[in-house]
Write an enzyme that holds these catalytic residues in place. Structure first.
Site, PDB file in Angstrom:
ATOM      1  N   VAL A 107       0.856  -1.179   0.000  1.00 56.70           N
ATOM      2  CA  VAL A 107       0.000   0.000   0.000  1.00 56.70           C
ATOM      3  C   VAL A 107       0.897   1.235   0.000  1.00 56.70           C
ATOM      4  O   VAL A 107       1.854   1.319   0.776  1.00 56.70           O
ATOM      5  CB  VAL A 107      -0.914   0.038   1.243  1.00 56.70           C
ATOM      6  CG1 VAL A 107      -1.848   1.247   1.181  1.00 56.70           C
ATOM      7  CG2 VAL A 107      -1.698  -1.254   1.379  1.00 56.70           C
ATOM      8  N   CYS A 108       0.590   2.177  -0.876  1.00 54.53           N
ATOM      9  CA  CYS A 108       1.288   3.463  -0.906  1.00 54.53           C
ATOM     10  C   CYS A 108       2.797   3.252  -1.057  1.00 54.53           C
ATOM     11  O   CYS A 108       3.238   2.516  -1.926  1.00 54.53           O
ATOM     12  CB  CYS A 108       0.933   4.245   0.362  1.00 54.53           C
ATOM     13  SG  CYS A 108       1.307   6.007   0.307  1.00 54.53           S
ATOM     14  N   THR A 109       3.600   3.852  -0.167  1.00 54.99           N
ATOM     15  CA  THR A 109       5.050   3.751  -0.283  1.00 54.99           C
ATOM     16  C   THR A 109       5.597   2.417   0.205  1.00 54.99           C
ATOM     17  O   THR A 109       6.818   2.212   0.193  1.00 54.99           O
ATOM     18  CB  THR A 109       5.742   4.901   0.478  1.00 54.99           C
ATOM     19  OG1 THR A 109       5.274   4.912   1.828  1.00 54.99           O
ATOM     20  CG2 THR A 109       5.442   6.242  -0.178  1.00 54.99           C
ATOM     21  N   THR A 127       2.284   3.154  -6.747  1.00 56.20           N
ATOM     22  CA  THR A 127       2.618   3.732  -5.453  1.00 56.20           C
ATOM     23  C   THR A 127       1.974   5.109  -5.406  1.00 56.20           C
ATOM     24  O   THR A 127       1.295   5.515  -6.364  1.00 56.20           O
ATOM     25  CB  THR A 127       4.142   3.823  -5.242  1.00 56.20           C
ATOM     26  OG1 THR A 127       4.405   4.183  -3.877  1.00 56.20           O
ATOM     27  CG2 THR A 127       4.773   4.858  -6.164  1.00 56.20           C
ATOM     28  N   GLY A 160      -1.911   2.633  -4.754  1.00 58.11           N
ATOM     29  CA  GLY A 160      -1.362   3.981  -4.765  1.00 58.11           C
ATOM     30  C   GLY A 160      -1.346   4.706  -3.433  1.00 58.11           C
ATOM     31  O   GLY A 160      -0.512   4.430  -2.575  1.00 58.11           O
TER      32      GLY A 160
END
Length: 316
Positions: A107-109, A127, A160
């Site tokens: 998830v994300c970074t 990301t 993202g």
């Protein structure tokens, strides 16, 4: 079992969002006697089983230590604030965990941690749009897509922004239980299974400003007058540069060609007019240089993956 590894600086929503989806999916399945028994067991772990401090200051005590987890079928790596810096021991531990699991996600970074393990090598990944260029720079073998919310490439699924952990978990539920089950969970959580537009409304409309002063002036003119003659010839005359030189500057300093920049700038202006004014779609198309609604529609689908009308309804 779904394992969510924890580390200092983790963003709590990237942990709790997926966990709540898996919990809701288990409850939904248990409510249907016709389904055979299925449920998600969510486990959190950290190095040595130590408590961690999230980016918002919350203290979280994990269920186990990394070294004690041997049977996780799915590993969901959460994100951190900004670009995370992971030490070698954490990367090594996650490498072992995802190597044992049949499926991995981030998830994300959290994608930076997955990429550091080598798992994203040769794969397409998502990301947070703000850090997509940095992920691509650090890991050239990864095909980073900043426009979409969730990317599935074989046994690896990446998402993202921070809240997209919910979208990612719903995608995993759909893989396991089917689309209808994912829709049931989404309805219970009052969210979309797939949000229209993804991250595109943020990623593609974040137009990088050039370092070159002449090119910056051209960029400002394009955004201020999207209905003007914005051919390469016209832009080069305004900048006082040759077409070839201007083309090279656009690619070097904005990461895209002049033609693509103009299209995305027009979409950016049109998106603001669609969400901040009551102008008709026909008027917006004319005022932003597209000329026709059909032409604007094609551009919106290319850049944002959504129609102008859907964009207005979604984001106004």
């Amino acid at each position: 079992m779904v394992l969510i590894p924890l580390f200092d600086g983790v963003q709590s929503l990237t942990v709790s969002g997926p966990a709540d989806v898996f919990s809701a999916a288990t409850a939904a399945v248990e409510a249907e006697p016709s389904r055979k028994a299925f449920g998600y067991e969510v486990l959190t772990a950290s190095r040595g089983g130590a408590a961690v401090r999230t980016s918002s200051g919350l203290r979280v005590v994990p269920d186990a230590a990394f070294e004690d987890v041997t049977d996780a079928g799915t590993v969901v790596v959460p994100g951190a604030e900004g670009v995370p810096a992971f030490d070698e021991e954490t990367v090594a531990a996650i490498s072992v965990l995802v190597g044992r699991a049949g499926r991995a996600a981030s998830v994300c970074t959290g994608a930076f941690l997955l990429a550091a393990t080598g798992l994203l090598h040769g794969r397409r990944a998502a990301t947070h749009w703000q850090f997509a260029e940095e992920l691509q720079r650090r890991h050239p073998a990864v095909e980073v897509d900043a426009r979409v919310t969730v990317v599935r490439d074989g046994p690896v699924t990446t998402a993202g922004g921070i809240a997209s952990g919910v979208d990612l978990a719903l995608d995993l539920v759909e893989q396991d239980l089917g689309r209808e089950a994912a829709h049931v969970v989404a309805r219970n959580l009052v969210t979309h299974v797939r949000r229209p537009g993804g991250q595109a409304q943020s990623a593609e409309l974040h137009l990088r400003e050039a370092r070159n002063a002449s090119l910056r002036e051209v960029q400002r003119m394009v955004l201020a007058h999207p209905d003007a003659d914005l051919t390469l010839r016209s832009l080069s005359r305004r900048a006082g540069l040759s077409e070839r030189h201007l083309s090279r500057l656009f690619r070097e300093q904005t990461g895209m060609s002049a033609r693509v920049y103009v299209e995305r700038a027009r979409v950016a202006v049109a998106s603001r007019l669609l969400t901040e004014t009551l102008r008709s779609i026909e008027t917006v198309a004319e005022e932003t240089g597209f000329g026709t609604v059909a032409t604007m529609g094609h551009a919106f689908h290319r850049v944002l993956g959504i129609s102008p009308l859907d964009y207005r309804e979604r984001f106004s």
